[in-house]
Design a protein around this motif. Structure first.
Motif, PDB file in Angstrom:
ATOM      1  N   GLY A 444       0.819  -1.208   0.000  1.00 26.14           N
ATOM      2  CA  GLY A 444       0.000   0.000   0.000  1.00 26.14           C
ATOM      3  C   GLY A 444       0.851   1.255   0.000  1.00 26.14           C
ATOM      4  N   PHE A 445       1.883   1.273   0.824  1.00 23.52           N
ATOM      5  CA  PHE A 445       2.773   2.433   0.938  1.00 23.52           C
ATOM      6  C   PHE A 445       3.490   2.708  -0.386  1.00 23.52           C
ATOM      7  CE2 PHE A 445       6.962   4.237   1.793  1.00 23.52           C
ATOM      8  CZ  PHE A 445       6.655   5.312   2.609  1.00 23.52           C
ATOM      9  N   VAL A 446       4.098   1.671  -0.951  1.00 27.01           N
ATOM     10  CA  VAL A 446       4.874   1.833  -2.186  1.00 27.01           C
ATOM     11  C   VAL A 446       3.967   2.141  -3.376  1.00 27.01           C
ATOM     12  CG1 VAL A 446       6.396   0.648  -3.829  1.00 27.01           C
ATOM     13  CG2 VAL A 446       6.761   0.370  -1.369  1.00 27.01           C
ATOM     14  N   SER A 447       2.799   1.497  -3.417  1.00 27.33           N
ATOM     15  CA  SER A 447       1.895   1.680  -4.555  1.00 27.33           C
ATOM     16  C   SER A 447       1.413   3.125  -4.669  1.00 27.33           C
ATOM     17  CB  SER A 447       0.688   0.752  -4.433  1.00 27.33           C
ATOM     18  OG  SER A 447       1.072  -0.593  -4.521  1.00 27.33           O
ATOM     19  N   VAL A 448       1.126   3.762  -3.536  1.00 30.58           N
ATOM     20  CA  VAL A 448       0.686   5.154  -3.564  1.00 30.58           C
ATOM     21  C   VAL A 448       1.723   6.026  -4.251  1.00 30.58           C
ATOM     22  CG1 VAL A 448       0.306   7.173  -2.086  1.00 30.58           C
ATOM     23  CG2 VAL A 448      -0.881   5.049  -1.601  1.00 30.58           C
ATOM     24  N   ILE A 449       2.975   5.806  -3.918  1.00 29.94           N
ATOM     25  CA  ILE A 449       4.067   6.587  -4.517  1.00 29.94           C
ATOM     26  C   ILE A 449       4.214   6.268  -6.002  1.00 29.94           C
ATOM     27  CG2 ILE A 449       6.559   7.016  -4.449  1.00 29.94           C
ATOM     28  CD1 ILE A 449       6.396   6.365  -1.420  1.00 29.94           C
TER      29      ILE A 449
END
Length: 497
Positions: A444-449
């Motif tokens: 979730g964290f990486v995908s947002v970026i």
């Protein structure tokens, strides 16, 4: 100007009084971060909604209504659905679990739920909270500066600093209780201000033509509820992006700590209807304000952003100054600040808890008692606020044409995509493992970026990702990868609850 400053001073004085009264209830770490888990449904419902909406409701969503037209109401539908699902199906389960675990923070809950023997999950969740909370708070402080500049003709930097000082003082003293009580006060202001102003504007406007006719005269695409583009797929992704904003209510920490703080599950049943009514009426009113402003201030062929500001951010200021007497304009300035500060206070306390309890106490100083950390909690809150203020000023200097709505949504989406899938799966699937939760959070964290800065810039298909925005795809990937990882690394039978 004198009238506006007097009203603003009264508003600030009330907040300080709330902080002083709330400070009498702060006797422990649990009091500072959760109000001793004794909050009533009115306070929690208004606080959860005021925190969840923030300055983007008054500055961002009104502007979105002006730019998008009728399709902006998809945001309303998505938010109402998200709030309903959250209060109806998740709040009680979450409250029950966190009470069983005696959790004070979201990382506390995750650590206890998965019976983790390491600090990996705690460190990861606390780190993500700090990063995205500071970004989100920075966007709120950015809106504070914009509000002071557009509504009071006070320099942006001074306005941001004044707003920063106000909110910091009352939560420094009163902690979570001050945040919730002030959120309730500010939520009431937001509710009546947003609901009443479209009525005032409507009866003050020339009714030679209706709303639909007025929009059609400017641009017929503004009345197309299914989107303004001739590209059907682009419209689909736009609607999906608007409506999926409501996913953020299904586990975002700044909202779910309110469920941890409420006195009992019975209070959740009562609070649900308050939260739903608040969301439906305020969100619909915000979009309507934008639409009415588009009709009143722009003509056919004009660039709306040249009239209403980048992303329509000047809509609310223009509407209030045009249709309201000075005393009501002053009150509305206080309402705008209410929307902003009701989110800033909650987020700062959330980030402070991540650093103080989840990093310092639980990892480095487990020997320390909760009561010994109250002073440190306040100092960390100040440090978080100063970091966010610095980022806000940097955004102002580097990106003068930034769109407030989407900066806020990025911060909101980062928190939501990282935590909501984990909260959902942990509540409803016994097969969800700690390894699955870690994979979900990282995804979730990486995908947002990635979706924000990589996929949105791809030639040909990038525009579709821009319209979809980052939350929906990041949320979906986090759910899928968490499921796969839990199948590969299932929880131990003794860890299943």
């Amino acid at each position: 100007m004198i009238t506006k400053l007097i009203v603003l001073s009264v508003y600030v004085a009330i907040l300080f009084l709330i902080g002083i009264l709330a400070s009498r209830r702060v006797k422990s770490m649990s009091d500072y971060y959760l109000g001793g888990k004794k909050m009533g449904f009115w306070a929690v419902a208004f606080s959860a909604r005021a925190t969840g909406e923030s300055g983007w409701l008054l500055i961002g969503l009104t502007g979105m209504g002006a730019i998008a037209g009728y399709s902006g109401y998809w945001v309303v539908a998505g938010e109402v659905l998200g709030v309903f699902l959250s209060w109806q199906f998740m709040a009680k389960k979450f409250k029950r679990r966190t009470d069983d675990y005696n959790s004070i923070t979201i990382p506390d809950y995750l650590q206890s739920h998965f019976k983790s023997s390491t600090n990996t999950l705690r460190i990861l969740s606390a780190s993500v909270l700090v990063v995205f909370v500071i970004i989100y708070v920075a966007s709120q402080m950015d809106v504070t500066g914009i509000a002071f500049e557009s509504m009071l003709n006070i320099d942006y930097r001074i306005g941001a600093l004044v707003g920063f000082s106000i909110v910091l003082l009352y939560i420094f003293v009163g902690g979570f209780v001050a945040a919730v009580w002030s959120d309730m006060f500010q939520g009431v202001l937001m509710f009546f201000g947003l609901v009443l102003i479209p009525i005032v504007v409507w009866f003050s406007m020339d009714h030679g033509a209706g709303v639909t006719e007025g929009l059609n005269a400017i641009d017929p695409t503004l009345t197309q509820i299914m989107g303004r583009s001739e590209d059907g797929w682009l419209n689909f992704f736009t609607i999906l992006g608007f409506s999926m904003i409501g996913l953020g209510f299904l586990g975002s920490p700044q909202v779910y700590v309110r469920f941890m703080s409420i006195e009992s599950e019975k209070e959740i049943d009562k609070g649900k209807w308050v939260a739903l009514l608040f969301t439906l009426l305020t969100d619909a009113a915000a979009v309507t304000i934008g639409i009415l402003a588009r009709i009143y201030f722009t003509k056919e062929g004009q660039d709306p952003e040249a009239i209403l500001g980048t992303g329509g951010e000047d809509v609310l200021s223009m509407i209030t100054h045009e249709f309201l007497p000075t005393i009501l304009v002053a009150i509305f300035i206080a309402i705008v600040l209410s929307a902003i500060m009701s989110t800033i206070d909650s987020l700062l306390i959330l980030a402070s808890s991540a650093v103080t309890r989840d990093f310092y106490q639980k990892i480095f100083r487990p020997d320390l008692k909760d009561k010994d950390l109250t002073k440190l909690s306040r100092l960390v809150t100040v440090a978080m606020a100063m970091a966010a203020l610095g980022i806000a000023i940097l955004l102002y200097n580097l990106y003068p044409d930034r769109q407030v709505f989407w900066i806020m949504i990025f911060g909101w989406s980062g928190i939501a995509a990282t935590f909501c899938p984990v909260i959902i799966l942990s509540l409803f699937w016994k097969g969800y493992s700690e390894q699955g939760a870690i994979v979900s959070m990282i995804t979730g964290f990486v995908s947002v970026i990635l979706f924000k800065f990589v996929f949105a810039n791809l030639e040909g298909i990038g525009v579709y990702f821009q319209k979809l925005d980052v939350l929906a795809p990041s949320f979906a990937l986090a759910m899928i990868t968490g499921y796969i990882a839990s199948k590969i690394y299932p929880p131990k039978p003794s860890h299943v609850k």
